[in-house]
Design a protein around this motif. Structure first.
Motif, PDB file in Angstrom:
ATOM      1  N   ASP A 181     110.141  54.255  44.418  1.00  0.00           N
ATOM      2  CA  ASP A 181     108.777  54.717  44.203  1.00  0.00           C
ATOM      3  C   ASP A 181     108.763  56.238  44.101  1.00  0.00           C
ATOM      4  O   ASP A 181     108.002  56.815  43.323  1.00  0.00           O
ATOM      5  N   CYS A 200     114.695  54.950  37.831  1.00  0.00           N
ATOM      6  CA  CYS A 200     113.639  55.942  38.069  1.00  0.00           C
ATOM      7  C   CYS A 200     112.743  56.154  36.851  1.00  0.00           C
ATOM      8  O   CYS A 200     112.074  57.189  36.739  1.00  0.00           O
ATOM      9  N   ALA A 201     112.697  55.177  35.960  1.00  0.00           N
ATOM     10  CA  ALA A 201     111.896  55.307  34.746  1.00  0.00           C
ATOM     11  C   ALA A 201     110.439  55.635  35.054  1.00  0.00           C
ATOM     12  O   ALA A 201     109.797  56.399  34.324  1.00  0.00           O
ATOM     13  N   TYR A 202     109.914  55.070  36.138  1.00  0.00           N
ATOM     14  CA  TYR A 202     108.519  55.315  36.509  1.00  0.00           C
ATOM     15  C   TYR A 202     108.381  55.849  37.937  1.00  0.00           C
ATOM     16  O   TYR A 202     107.298  55.784  38.515  1.00  0.00           O
ATOM     17  N   SER A 203     109.443  56.377  38.478  1.00  0.00           N
ATOM     18  CA  SER A 203     109.376  56.935  39.828  1.00  0.00           C
ATOM     19  C   SER A 203     108.613  58.253  39.825  1.00  0.00           C
ATOM     20  O   SER A 203     108.651  59.010  38.860  1.00  0.00           O
ATOM     21  N   GLU A 204     107.937  58.524  40.924  1.00  0.00           N
ATOM     22  CA  GLU A 204     107.336  59.836  41.129  1.00  0.00           C
ATOM     23  C   GLU A 204     108.437  60.791  41.583  1.00  0.00           C
ATOM     24  O   GLU A 204     109.326  60.397  42.354  1.00  0.00           O
ATOM     25  N   ARG A 232      99.664  56.279  40.149  1.00  0.00           N
ATOM     26  CA  ARG A 232     100.760  55.703  39.369  1.00  0.00           C
ATOM     27  C   ARG A 232     100.175  54.764  38.314  1.00  0.00           C
ATOM     28  O   ARG A 232      99.486  53.798  38.636  1.00  0.00           O
ATOM     29  N   ARG A 233     100.476  55.023  37.040  1.00  0.00           N
ATOM     30  CA  ARG A 233      99.852  54.280  35.950  1.00  0.00           C
ATOM     31  C   ARG A 233     100.796  53.314  35.234  1.00  0.00           C
ATOM     32  O   ARG A 233     100.360  52.369  34.607  1.00  0.00           O
ATOM     33  N   PHE A 234     102.091  53.584  35.250  1.00  0.00           N
ATOM     34  CA  PHE A 234     103.073  52.712  34.595  1.00  0.00           C
ATOM     35  C   PHE A 234     102.712  52.457  33.126  1.00  0.00           C
ATOM     36  O   PHE A 234     102.827  51.338  32.625  1.00  0.00           O
ATOM     37  N   GLY A 235     102.242  53.494  32.436  1.00  0.00           N
ATOM     38  CA  GLY A 235     101.903  53.365  31.021  1.00  0.00           C
ATOM     39  C   GLY A 235     100.480  52.928  30.758  1.00  0.00           C
ATOM     40  O   GLY A 235     100.044  52.893  29.611  1.00  0.00           O
TER      41      GLY A 235
END
Length: 252
Positions: A181, A200-204, A232-235
């Motif tokens: 995360d 870590c494609a969408y990690s903060e 966190r939006r994930f696109g």
């Protein structure tokens, strides 16, 4: 301090950077910085347990680190061996499972025995896991995963027509481990250095100016508090994101 936010926090990964520079600023040998860095690991593991973190991943030794001077590599292996021997009792006491990602089989023999012992003695724990990246590189991980997947296809265990990310990620070193995360890097550097690139494609991301030997409880909690303030939006758009119930960090 009990920071709260709408983001569920299960997994924090840390690039423990700045040991050498910390030592140089104090006129100390580099290995003293690494020694102090290893001592700090114990403190961060303790905080992770207190806030009930499920996964903590530490970047301990990369595939690129073999390019360092032989005496420094030998000292790092000595510290790794010492860490395993000194901390296995704490891991067992706190019911923390040790997991290794990378190519640990290429490490020196003197590290193998305490490493395997720690892995075996903690294998039955399920609530908390310490993932240590040893002889790790993300590009190497992807190549190993591709080889393993290709072999599975050759053996008829996989059909490439059905290939998707859930299938492929089972061939990564981190199979079974949720994506981070939050990724923290210490020492003021703003890059992730071939670490968990796929995961870590969408990690903060949180970059701290503090060198690892001085990255203590308050710095760790500050990074987590920063994470809890983010969306966190994930696109997705902000309107599409559904926020779960606030997840509170345990009193610390």
């Amino acid at each position: 301090m009990s920071p709260k936010g709408h983001n569920r926090l299960r997994h924090v990964a840390i690039i423990m950077d700045g040991n050498g520079r910390w030592a140089r600023q104090r006129g100390l040998p580099r290995i003293e910085g690494h020694r102090r860095g290893v001592e700090n690991v114990r403190q961060i593991i303790q905080v992770a347990r207190e806030i009930e973190l499920e996964h903590l991943t530490l970047f301990a030794f990369s595939v690129e680190n073999w390019q360092r001077p032989p005496d420094e590599i030998a000292s790092l292996m000595d510290l790794l061996e010492l860490f395993l021997k000194r901390n296995i009792k704490d891991l067992i006491k706190n019911e923390v499972r040790l997991n290794v990602i990378g190519r640990p089989e290429e490490l020196p023999d003197r590290v193998q025995k305490p490493l395997h012992k720690a892995l075996e003695q903690t294998a039955h724990f399920t609530e908390r896991q310490l993932n240590v990246a040893l002889n790790y590189g993300s590009r190497t991980e992807v190549l190993d995963a591709v080889r393993a997947y290709a072999e599975a296809v050759r053996e008829g265990k996989e059909d490439p027509r059905n290939l998707d990310w859930p299938h492929f990620e089972n061939y990564l070193y981190t199979r079974g481990v949720p994506d981070p995360d939050l990724l923290i890097r210490t020492s003021g550097e703003s890059r992730i250095s071939n670490f968990l690139l796929m995961q870590c494609a969408y990690s903060e991301l949180f970059f701290s100016p503090v060198f690892w030997p001085e990255f203590g409880r308050e710095h760790f909690l500050k990074a987590i508090e920063s994470y809890q303030q983010r969306e966190r939006r994930f696109g997705k758009t902000g309107e599409q994101v559904q926020h779960p119930t606030d997840h509170a960090i345990a009193n610390s």
